[in-house]
Design an enzyme around this catalytic site. Structure first.
Site, short mmCIF file in Angstrom:
data_model
loop_
_atom_site.label_atom_id
_atom_site.label_comp_id
_atom_site.label_asym_id
_atom_site.label_seq_id
_atom_site.Cartn_x
_atom_site.Cartn_y
_atom_site.Cartn_z
N SER A 1 0.83 -1.21 0.00
CA SER A 1 0.00 0.00 0.00
C SER A 1 0.87 1.26 0.00
CB SER A 1 -0.92 0.02 1.22
OG SER A 1 -1.79 -1.07 1.22
N1 SAM Z 1 -0.82 -4.94 3.91
C1 SAM Z 1 -0.05 -5.23 2.74
C2 SAM Z 1 1.36 -4.72 2.81
O1 SAM Z 1 1.72 -4.07 3.80
O2 SAM Z 1 2.12 -5.02 1.88
C3 SAM Z 1 -0.68 -4.70 1.47
C4 SAM Z 1 -1.88 -5.37 1.13
S1 SAM Z 1 -2.40 -5.44 -0.53
C5 SAM Z 1 -2.97 -3.81 -0.80
C6 SAM Z 1 -3.85 -6.42 -0.19
C7 SAM Z 1 -3.56 -7.85 0.17
O3 SAM Z 1 -4.78 -8.49 0.55
C8 SAM Z 1 -3.00 -8.65 -0.98
O4 SAM Z 1 -1.79 -9.25 -0.61
C9 SAM Z 1 -4.09 -9.70 -1.24
O5 SAM Z 1 -3.59 -10.94 -1.71
C10 SAM Z 1 -4.72 -9.81 0.12
N2 SAM Z 1 -6.08 -10.39 0.14
C11 SAM Z 1 -7.10 -10.22 -0.74
N3 SAM Z 1 -8.18 -10.92 -0.34
C12 SAM Z 1 -7.83 -11.55 0.81
C13 SAM Z 1 -8.51 -12.43 1.70
N4 SAM Z 1 -9.77 -12.83 1.49
N5 SAM Z 1 -7.85 -12.89 2.78
C14 SAM Z 1 -6.55 -12.51 3.02
N6 SAM Z 1 -5.86 -11.68 2.21
C15 SAM Z 1 -6.49 -11.21 1.13
#
Ligand code: SAM
Length: 219
Positions: A67
């Site tokens: 992010s």
């Molecule tokens: N917090 C992360 C970082 O510091 O790098 C960035 C997150 S990225 C914007 C969103 C993340 O949510 C992705 O890695 C994606 O694979 C994950 N994601 C999407 N749906 C999800 C779910 N149902 N359960 C867990 N993770 C999920």
């Protein structure tokens, strides 16, 4: 294996980033300090490392992103982390946001839906010596086996507020979650005043990658 170095140049760029976040309205000194102390470039692919201190989201593989620093700061400020808070993060991604929560003194539980990211980040955080509870699975259903939590943070854009997440919050707990369509979402802060009363606050628009899974978007 890439050597992890935090040079004066990196530190200077981080200081400038913190100044920018302050200008953009981030007020929490503890959040700004955590961002100042955590080398964001460690969480980047070597090809993109020179961009690590831009206030932008960047690819981390599997179609996902780390992010934007402003978004990390904004969500973390809304959570108002206290020492020892038990926090569930949905969407581990690179592990950067989870590490910020850890630096602020939270006991972090974090869950990731993409297996490759989960495995890579688990290995990487181990190398950094950051110990937290990482899980692979569908975080749209929360992580019931370790509930209840003081705080829950969703770092992907959700179509709805999953009921399971509200259930897994302690009374007095806070859920921060971006909710909207696939393109943009409103940041919500939901405070569980009692088992039956939830106070809802709405903040700015953001653009997250989609939350997938049972209570998320279908692929
Ligand atoms: N917090 C992360 C970082 O510091 O790098 C960035 C997150 S990225 C914007 C969103 C993340 O949510 C992705 O890695 C994606 O694979 C994950 N994601 C999407 N749906 C999800 C779910 N149902 N359960 C867990 N993770 C999920």
């Amino acid at each position: 294996m890439l050597k992890l170095e935090d040079t004066y140049l990196h530190k200077g760029k981080r200081k400038a980033l913190v100044a920018l976040l302050r200008e953009k309205g981030i007020k929490s000194e503890s959040v700004l300090e955590a961002i100042n102390n955590l080398p964001r470039h460690f969480f980047f692919d070597s090809a993109l490392i020179s961009h690590a201190y831009e206030d932008k989201a960047f690819p981390i593989g599997e179609g996902q992103t780390i992010s934007q620093p402003y978004t990390v700061a904004f969500q973390t400020e809304l959570l108002d982390i206290q020492q020892g808070d038990k926090v569930l993060e949905i969407g581990t991604g690179s592990g950067y946001q989870a590490s910020i929560l850890h630096l602020l003194g939270a006991e972090v539980y974090t869950i990731e839906y993409q297996k490759k990211l989960y495995e890579g980040t688990k290995r990487f955080l181990g190398r950094l010596g950051i110990h937290m509870n990482l899980f692979y699975g569908d975080g749209s259903e929360g992580l019931p086996s370790y509930a209840p939590y003081d705080k829950i943070l969703v770092t992907a854009g959700a179509p709805i507020v999953p009921n399971a997440l509200l259930k897994q919050l302690k009374v007095g707990g806070v859920l921060v979650i971006p909710v909207g369509d696939r393109r943009r979402q409103t940041m919500l802060r939901l405070t569980k005043k009692s088992e039956k009363q939830i106070v809802r606050e709405e903040f700015d628009w953001f653009a997250f990658v989609p939350l997938l899974g049972k209570d998320g978007w279908k692929r």
